[in-house]
Design an enzyme around this catalytic site. Structure first.
Site, PDB file in Angstrom:
ATOM      1  N   LYS A  92       0.861  -1.193   0.000  1.00 53.69           N
ATOM      2  CA  LYS A  92       0.000   0.000   0.000  1.00 53.69           C
ATOM      3  C   LYS A  92       0.887   1.229   0.000  1.00 53.69           C
ATOM      4  O   LYS A  92       2.001   1.193   0.511  1.00 53.69           O
ATOM      5  CB  LYS A  92      -0.871   0.021   1.273  1.00 53.69           C
ATOM      6  CG  LYS A  92      -2.065   0.951   1.172  1.00 53.69           C
ATOM      7  CD  LYS A  92      -3.187   0.250   0.463  1.00 53.69           C
ATOM      8  CE  LYS A  92      -4.439   1.076   0.387  1.00 53.69           C
ATOM      9  NZ  LYS A  92      -5.571   0.211   0.015  1.00 53.69           N
TER      10      LYS A  92
HETATM   11  N1  GLU Z   1      -7.117   0.369  -3.335  1.00 54.07           N
HETATM   12  C1  GLU Z   1      -7.906  -0.773  -3.637  1.00 54.07           C
HETATM   13  C2  GLU Z   1      -8.009  -1.695  -2.430  1.00 54.07           C
HETATM   14  O1  GLU Z   1      -7.886  -1.268  -1.310  1.00 54.07           O
HETATM   15  C3  GLU Z   1      -7.473  -1.476  -4.898  1.00 54.07           C
HETATM   16  C4  GLU Z   1      -6.109  -2.072  -4.868  1.00 54.07           C
HETATM   17  C5  GLU Z   1      -5.640  -2.608  -6.212  1.00 54.07           C
HETATM   18  O2  GLU Z   1      -6.421  -2.641  -7.144  1.00 54.07           O
HETATM   19  O3  GLU Z   1      -4.473  -2.991  -6.290  1.00 54.07           O
HETATM   20  O4  GLU Z   1      -8.308  -2.855  -2.541  1.00 54.07           O
END
Ligand code: GLU
Length: 461
Positions: A92
């Protein structure tokens, strides 16, 4: 939440700790010259687990971003990907910034610089770390990141796979923007296919006619509310936003509320509903399904006792604190946990990444062939009907529907639906199959952690 699950698992000694910890977190402070002066920004990219690579997870733009939050969200990505069988580790990113304070060209400079800092350390890389949108970012930012990476890696034929959530004209995939909301819809449909599970929440019947309160009409909440009301007969009786909430027992018009927010910056003043200034109080109103789809920690020890919804669908990441989870569990509230409920986004990200690596749109080879084969069947049916004199006629609309080969959007939806159904069933098996498992969250963590443990074992760790 992790601890509650591993306590019920039989992991080899030390593995629990290895899985729990975040492998690494990179903090970067960089300067960008804006409005005649240098502004310094702080950003993070955290990698929770590299049991599979690339690692995957969004980049968030918000003032509240901090290392703890980014690490927790990276961990959640590991479990989310494992649960829905998307072959990625968890990561993240975040940037401490209020994007509304900047002009578009300023945001582009900031995003490109952040992307540069991450890419040069392989924290953006098609084979190692693939970001995506999260709160405060979207297609526009992903297109800048992809372009920045391509400029730095001019000979990388797979450069486009370095980030997902790109606009369709820049290597994106149909259906990614609404994917998380679509996933929420498919997850609820699957839940309501199991009357025993529905009964556990003290509910009965189908999704049709259920009263739903949604918190946050951003990308996830808007699409979930739209699909549930337009396609499944749900009544959106409440929408909670940052400046208050709207309430209507007959159901809100999601499109109209969305348009109002876009024009006026909030929900206050919207005519066809009751306005509640203390927005968060609507989370406590009576309804069948409560969908927190915005921030973390909105259901906490301060309001958990008063939440009346029998079913909570965690469309946001971490909307229920572990204290509140305890209280709600004791009261028999059924919570469909975040690592499952909002996994639609990363699932379609996976499809986008595969599309980028294969350099071809889904369905391009098969679509017309599929249509031609269907045409054969229709022709044959019509010939039989005429030749035998039976006089069959195909029902109206059948021919058009049956003859049309699937395009990319339909294939994405089919893949997402299958993913959500399969993952629900794996969670459900543990929920119903073990006496020591009382809730879907622990069931989801047991499935996910079990899979992570298996890949560590396969690697010889
Ligand atoms: N930000 C989104 C999540 O929390 C998508 C993450 C992604 O597609 O890699 O799942």
């Amino acid at each position: 939440m992790f601890n509650r699950a591993v306590a019920l698992m039989d992991l080899s000694p030390g593995l629990e700790e290895k899985i729990r910890v975040c492998n690494s977190t990179y903090t970067v402070r960089f300067g960008v010259r804006l409005r005649g002066q240098i502004h310094t920004f702080t950003g993070y990219r955290s990698v929770h687990s590299e049991h599979m690579e690339p690692v995957k997870g969004g980049i968030r733009y918000a003032l509240a971003v901090n290392q703890d939050e980014v690490e927790a969200l990276a961990a959640l990505m590991t479990y989310k990907c494992a649960l829905v069988e998307v072959p990625f580790g968890g990561s993240k990113g975040g940037l401490c910034i209020d994007p509304r304070q900047y002009e578009e060209h300023e945001l582009e400079l900031i995003t490109r610089r952040f992307a540069y800092e991450l890419a040069k350390r392989d924290l953006i890389n098609p084979a190692q770390n693939v970001p995506a949108p999260d709160m405060g970012t979207g297609e526009r930012e992903m297109a800048w990141i992809a372009d920045q990476y391509a400029r730095m890696n001019t000979a990388d034929i797979n450069a486009r796979a370095c980030v997902t959530g790109k606009p369709p004209h820049a290597g994106g995939i149909q259906g990614r923007v609404e994917a998380t909301g679509r996933g929420v819809q498919y997850a609820l449909r699957e839940f309501f296919r199991h009357p025993e599970d529905v009964a556990k929440a003290g509910l009965s019947g189908k999704l049709d006619g259920k009263r739903v309160i949604v918190q946050g009409l951003g990308n996830v909440g808007y699409h979930a509310a739209k699909f549930l009301s337009e396609e499944d007969g749900c009544r959106i009786t409440g929408i909670v936003e940052h400046d208050g909430a709207l309430h209507s027992e007959t159901g809100l018009d999601v499109e109209a509320v969305r348009a109002w927010i876009q024009r006026h910056g909030g929900v206050s003043g919207f005519a066809d509903a009751t306005y509640v200034a203390e927005g968060a109080s609507l989370l406590e109103a009576e309804c069948d399904i409560l969908i927190p789809a915005a921030l973390e920690g909105v259901i906490n020890l301060g309001n958990a006792e008063r939440i009346r919804a029998p079913l909570i669908m965690e469309a946001a990441n971490g909307p229920v604190t572990s204290g509140a989870d305890e209280v709600l569990r004791a009261r028999g509230t059924v919570i469909i946990p975040d690592l499952y409920a909002n996994a639609g986004g990363v699932t379609v990200s996976y499809f986008e990444w595969v599309k980028n690596l294969s350099h071809i749109r889904f369905g391009r080879m098969q679509r017309r062939q599929e249509e031609a084969r269907h045409q054969l069947v229709v022709d044959e049916l019509e010939r039989l009907s005429a030749d035998t004199g039976i006089g069959w006629t195909l029902s109206p609309g059948f021919k058009e529907k049956y003859l049309r080969g699937a395009d990319e959007l339909e294939l994405v939806r089919s893949g997402l639906d299958d993913t959500m159904r399969t993952a629900y069933q794996s969670m459900r098996e543990v929920w119903h199959g073990r006496d020591d498992v009382q809730d879907l969250r622990v069931a989801a963590y047991i499935v996910a952690i079990g899979r992570v443990a298996k890949s560590y074992k396969a690697k010889g760790l």
